[in-house]
Design a protein around this motif. Structure first.
Motif: not given
Length: 344
Positions: A11, A14-15, A19, A92, A94
């Motif tokens: 993961s 941070s964003d 994507s 989904t 980010k």
């Protein structure tokens, strides 16, 4: 809602800015090659989200995702199709920017870097198209953005043309779904892909809706991928020819302003007749025949959907037509249709 399984291998802290979305269906070894090309990207500010549409070939088993900043696998228990698969993943996502990549494609090392540079050059642009080359023959183009003939016939610009014909930076009608780039906010505002298309021409449909709303699509010749093309569905299968022929007419009926539809419908039908005659000896003659018939039979129904009734066209008719091609011979030869950049 269909049952699904979510697996996160890593993961982001941070964003991320990007994507990258991959929708897989029996992608075989192509999928791992696509992921390997992302590991080598010069920009690392990205996440990868892969939706697997109930593959039966084991292509998502034992994937090597080491070297990716972040990876998420969504397993669906049914085949959602390309349109719904991407919509599911983007919910989904980010990242500020969505980068689509087919499982049968590999990105050049500077793919994201070139996209980031294009975004910086065109801060008002929310949609970008990439340069695509044949995976097995890099001397030929796989696409230079999607083009759209005013008579309602889309084509992948430059498909199978010599790579020397790669156009410079400019605007095209819409990005090919194999390597489309969208600002996430913009994608969501326009409702994403129409899931009734399942796959094929859903990218043209979304691009048409964005053109009507005044969104330009900039073609980035330096943002490059190599693409197999129908590597998972078969270029001449019944499935491909049926959906391709049906959805082409759906996109035309659904989005074309009524005045332009009335003017161009005879030409649309005539060109469909030419396409049918030219390919009548094709092994999937039945798929082509069924797709054309179904597109003409049900195309008008697409205009009755709630989405069509609430949509507002903000771009004047002639301004929107400027993004289209008027020469049918360009379409017949699959030549690229990228126009010089206008002053923004």
């Amino acid at each position: 809602m269909q049952a699904e399984t979510l697996t996160r291998m890593a993961s982001p802290q941070s964003d991320p800015k990007f994507s990258i979305i991959i929708v897989n269906y029996n992608g075989g070894a192509y999928l791992q090659a696509a992921l390997d090309s992302l590991k080598a990207q010069t920009i690392r500010d990205f996440e990868v989200i892969c939706v697997d549409n109930a593959s039966t070939d084991g292509s998502v088993e034992g994937l090597d995702t080491s070297g990716l900043p972040s990876f998420e696998l969504i397993r669906s228990n049914e085949n959602l199709g390309f349109a719904a698969g991407n919509n599911r993943a983007i919910k989904t996502a980010k990242g500020q920017w969505i980068c689509l990549l087919n499982p049968d494609a590999v990105a050049e090392t500077r793919w994201l870097e070139s996209i980031a540079a294009g975004i910086e050059r065109h801060p008002a642009c929310n949609v970008f198209a990439c340069a695509q080359f044949m995976l097995e023959d890099p001397s030929r183009l796989d696409g230079a953005g999607d083009a759209f003939l005013v008579f309602g016939i889309p084509w992948r610009g430059g498909f199978e043309r010599p790579a020397t014909e790669l156009p410079g930076e400019g605007t095209c009608f819409s990005p090919c779904g194999a390597s489309a780039i969208f600002r996430r906010e913009t994608f969501m505002e326009h409702g994403g892909y129409d899931e009734r298309f399942f796959c094929y021409c859903e990218d043209v449909d979304l691009g048409y809706r964005m053109q009507l709303a005044g969104e330009d699509c900039v073609f980035l010749p330096d943002a490059r991928i190599a693409h197999k093309g129908s590597g998972t569905s078969g270029a001449d299968s019944y499935f491909t020819t049926y959906h391709g022929n049906r959805n082409r007419t759906w996109a035309y009926f659904k989005n074309t302003p009524l005045s332009l539809l009335i003017l161009t419908l005879p030409g649309h039908v005539a060109i469909l007749g030419y396409i049918y005659w030219r390919n009548r000896r094709n092994l999937q003659h039945t798929g082509m025949q069924d797709g054309i018939r179904e597109g003409l039979r049900t195309g008008w129904q697409m205009r009755k959907s709630p989405e069509f009734k609430v949509r507002k066209r903000t771009r004047p008719l002639f301004g929107m037509m400027a993004a289209m091609a008027f020469n049918p011979f360009r379409m017949a030869r699959r030549k690229a249709h990228v126009r010089p950049l206008r002053h923004r």
